[in-house]
Design a protein around this motif. Structure first.
Motif, short mmCIF file in Angstrom:
data_model
loop_
_atom_site.label_atom_id
_atom_site.label_comp_id
_atom_site.label_asym_id
_atom_site.label_seq_id
_atom_site.Cartn_x
_atom_site.Cartn_y
_atom_site.Cartn_z
N VAL A 51 0.83 -1.20 0.00
CA VAL A 51 0.00 0.00 0.00
C VAL A 51 0.87 1.25 0.00
O VAL A 51 1.85 1.35 0.74
N LYS A 52 0.51 2.22 -0.82
CA LYS A 52 1.16 3.52 -0.81
C LYS A 52 0.31 4.47 0.03
O LYS A 52 -0.86 4.68 -0.26
N MET A 53 0.89 5.06 1.07
CA MET A 53 0.20 6.02 1.93
C MET A 53 1.01 7.31 1.96
O MET A 53 2.17 7.30 2.35
N GLN A 54 0.39 8.40 1.51
CA GLN A 54 1.14 9.65 1.38
C GLN A 54 0.33 10.84 1.85
O GLN A 54 -0.82 11.02 1.45
N GLY A 55 0.94 11.65 2.70
CA GLY A 55 0.34 12.93 3.07
C GLY A 55 0.67 13.97 2.01
O GLY A 55 1.63 13.83 1.24
N PHE A 56 -0.15 15.03 1.98
CA PHE A 56 0.10 16.06 0.97
C PHE A 56 -0.45 17.41 1.43
O PHE A 56 -1.36 17.48 2.25
#
Length: 337
Positions: free
Chosen positions: A271-276
């Motif tokens: 899983v890719k989990m990214q804040g932005f």
């Protein structure tokens, strides 16, 4: 004439209260050379402002005690002394919680009142709409046929997230904290499934039932228990766009809720989990204005607002928004045009 302002009186500890704000009268500002006098017509209240009330280092500086708060505004140029925009123009940008302010125009953009209601430039065509588009396109790489889930789905950002997903041919599900909001998601916005997380006796089951084919893209606005339930339903190679975690915004070090217990699933499912931060994607923000305005004109994009009247009601509007009492984007109307 006096200029009414909302000042930060004290920093909240936990949930903000009316005592953290004060209404003050200031002298009417006068534009200097190269400046304009703006009259604020609408101001925005948003969850990220809670973080700016703390005296901590972040991507934006904290609000200062005894100074006006700041946020997105839509304003009219009352007079221009060589400023960036002429008298009578409408602009949007980061302004003060005040009826009037002066600026040279840096950071402000013109808006077209014939394209959409002025308040929309604080919502669906403003930062919330841009946030939805950036999170889905720039971070989560949403594709046709994806299974999309969004928390706080009836909120300012969430309702746009869901409609972008539907317009792109995705299965869309969401959660909200009120039965009327759930009905709005399904009956008016066309969500394939939605549920009330406050009345659900098992969030894991509710998420799974709303997403029978699992979740390819999760747009995170809440955090807390709903994030843990979503992780259990994430598909292989899924993507999580971390927009916000409002469940933790009012927590202190003494009552910080525990994090998800199943983070290990992210590893095995790739899983890719990214804040932005939306401002880091200026090209996509600009692109959204054209896309969003086109969908509004075509009837492919609906929007719901909660409008408070008068600058004196801005603090309560902010407090209500933080506790989920608003329905859709919360704005404060300061003046008629």
């Amino acid at each position: 004439m006096t200029n009414k302002q909302i000042l930060l009186k004290s920093r909240p500890s936990g949930w903000p209260t009316a005592d953290n704000f004060t209404l003050a009268d200031a002298a009417m500002p006068k534009p200097g050379p190269g400046e304009m006098l703006l009259q604020t017509l609408y101001l925005s209240v948003d969850p990220y402002m809670r973080g700016r009330m703390n005296d901590v280092k972040s991507y934006v500086p904290p609000f200062q005690i005894g100074e006006p708060l700041q946020g997105g505004i839509v304003a009219k140029v009352v007079s221009s002394n060589g400023g960036s925009f002429p008298q009578g123009a409408y602009v949007t940008g980061m302004g003060l919680w005040a009826n009037y302010m002066t600026t040279d125009g840096k950071g402000f953009q013109p808006v077209d009142p014939t394209l959409a209601p002025l308040s929309y430039y604080l919502g669906i065509l403003g930062m919330p709409g841009m946030t939805a588009y950036v999170g889905l396109k720039g971070v989560a790489d949403l594709k046709e046929g994806d299974n999309l889930f969004v928390s706080a789905a009836s909120g300012a950002v969430g309702q746009v997230v869901g409609q972008i997903g539907k317009n792109m041919g995705c299965h869309v599900a969401g959660s909200a904290g009120d039965d009327a909001k759930v009905a709005y998601l399904k009956d008016e916005l066309g969500f394939d499934a939605a549920f009330n997380y406050k009345t659900s006796d098992n969030l894991f089951r509710a998420v799974k039932e709303a997403n029978p084919n699992g979740i390819d893209v999760y747009f995170e606005n809440v955090g807390g228990p709903i994030l843990e339930a979503v992780i259990a339903s994430l598909n292989f190679n899924s993507r999580v766009a971390l927009c916000g975690m409002i469940a933790n915004y009012n927590a202190t070090l003494d009552d910080m809720p525990p994090g998800p217990r199943n983070l290990a699933l992210l590893v095995g499912r790739s899983v890719k989990m990214q804040g932005f931060i939306v401002s880091n994607y200026p090209d996509l923000c600009k692109e959204w204005i054209g896309v969003g305005a086109g969908w509004i004109k075509e009837g492919k994009l609906k929007y719901r607002e909660s409008v408070a009247d008068g600058i004196e009601n801005a603090p309560q509007a902010f407090i209500d928004m933080m506790s989920g009492k608003n329905f859709g984007k919360q704005v404060v109307k300061l003046a008629d045009d």
